[in-house]
Design a protein around this motif. Sequence first.
Motif, mmCIF file in Angstrom:
data_model
loop_
_atom_site.group_PDB
_atom_site.id
_atom_site.type_symbol
_atom_site.label_atom_id
_atom_site.label_comp_id
_atom_site.label_asym_id
_atom_site.label_seq_id
_atom_site.Cartn_x
_atom_site.Cartn_y
_atom_site.Cartn_z
ATOM 1 N N GLY A 20 0.817 -1.204 0.000
ATOM 2 C CA GLY A 20 0.000 0.000 0.000
ATOM 3 C C GLY A 20 0.854 1.258 0.000
ATOM 4 N N PRO A 21 0.222 2.414 -0.092
ATOM 5 C CA PRO A 21 0.969 3.676 -0.121
ATOM 6 C C PRO A 21 1.689 3.943 1.190
ATOM 7 N N ILE A 22 2.698 4.813 1.145
ATOM 8 C CA ILE A 22 3.462 5.146 2.343
ATOM 9 C C ILE A 22 2.543 5.684 3.430
ATOM 10 N N ALA A 23 1.674 6.626 3.081
ATOM 11 C CA ALA A 23 0.725 7.193 4.044
ATOM 12 C C ALA A 23 -0.318 7.977 3.284
ATOM 13 N N PRO A 24 -1.544 8.005 3.768
ATOM 14 C CA PRO A 24 -2.566 8.811 3.089
ATOM 15 C C PRO A 24 -2.225 10.286 3.248
ATOM 16 N N PRO A 25 -2.624 11.150 2.309
ATOM 17 C CA PRO A 25 -3.365 10.788 1.109
ATOM 18 C C PRO A 25 -2.479 10.365 -0.057
ATOM 19 N N ALA A 26 -1.218 10.050 0.188
ATOM 20 C CA ALA A 26 -0.350 9.583 -0.888
ATOM 21 C C ALA A 26 -0.916 8.310 -1.494
ATOM 22 N N ASN A 27 -0.776 8.169 -2.780
ATOM 23 C CA ASN A 27 -1.277 6.969 -3.429
ATOM 24 C C ASN A 27 -0.192 6.248 -4.226
#
Length: 288
Positions: free
Chosen positions: A211-218
Amino acid sequence: MKTLKIIFSAIVLSFIAVSCIVDDEVDVNFGEGAYIVGFENPVAVESYFTDEGTITKNYPLNVLGGADGTPPKEDITVTYEIDPASTATEGVEFDFVTSGGTLTIPAGQSFVNFPLKVNTGNFNSTEKTELILKITSTNSDNAVVSAIDNTLAITFVGCLSTLDSFTYVVTTIRGDGALVTDAVTETLTLIDVNTFQTESVGAFGPSSAGGPIAPPANYNGFIFSDICGEITVNSQNLGGYYSNLVFGNGTATTPDGTVDPVTGDITISYTITFAAGNRTFVSTYVKQ
């Protein structure tokens, strides 16, 4: 006491008088220097990937300063030449609009456009080429050529990158020699012309793996551009979210990475900033 005040006042007044005399001796006539002429921008990039015919482009040649700040009262004609280091060819990538090797800034004007015909259908499809123009002299006793802005380098780019058409096996090594990404299969996403997004960055693996590193990063990757096999990683936020920065390790003369012209493999060197200290990485993308 009154006598002392009078003496003190006299000393102060004499000091002020002397100070004024010294100031009057300073040369404040700033309007007697020569006009300085040079290119407004030292570099330009013309990118065309299809034949759009011949397009006229303009590159400003300016009065950059000097004299009293007003436009020149007489024409300033400059002489220019093609620098031998140029790799572009007249009649192929470009043609001059006017011949003679001169260009004139009219009296009363602060600039003139340097026009150039750009032949979009004649760009090299595998490597960039460059035209370097150099101002050599002026015809005016009241104008000099800028020692800094006397050249204009125009790069012609006709290489349409298709790096997103392939799958890669990625290996990333940290600056201390540690292996942080070992033979992970990735693809590149096209986000603009000759601009791509990776799936991993440093020790952060592909989004598909966790999954992404952290939201909201995608995404876990970084963005880079490919211009005729030369990679550039502009400064950007980690994952498009964190204040940590990702940027390329290239120099003024070397790119941040390269695409091997034979194998198509990609090598990119970049840095990620951390509070505990920055980390450098080299990622290798082996085309499958």
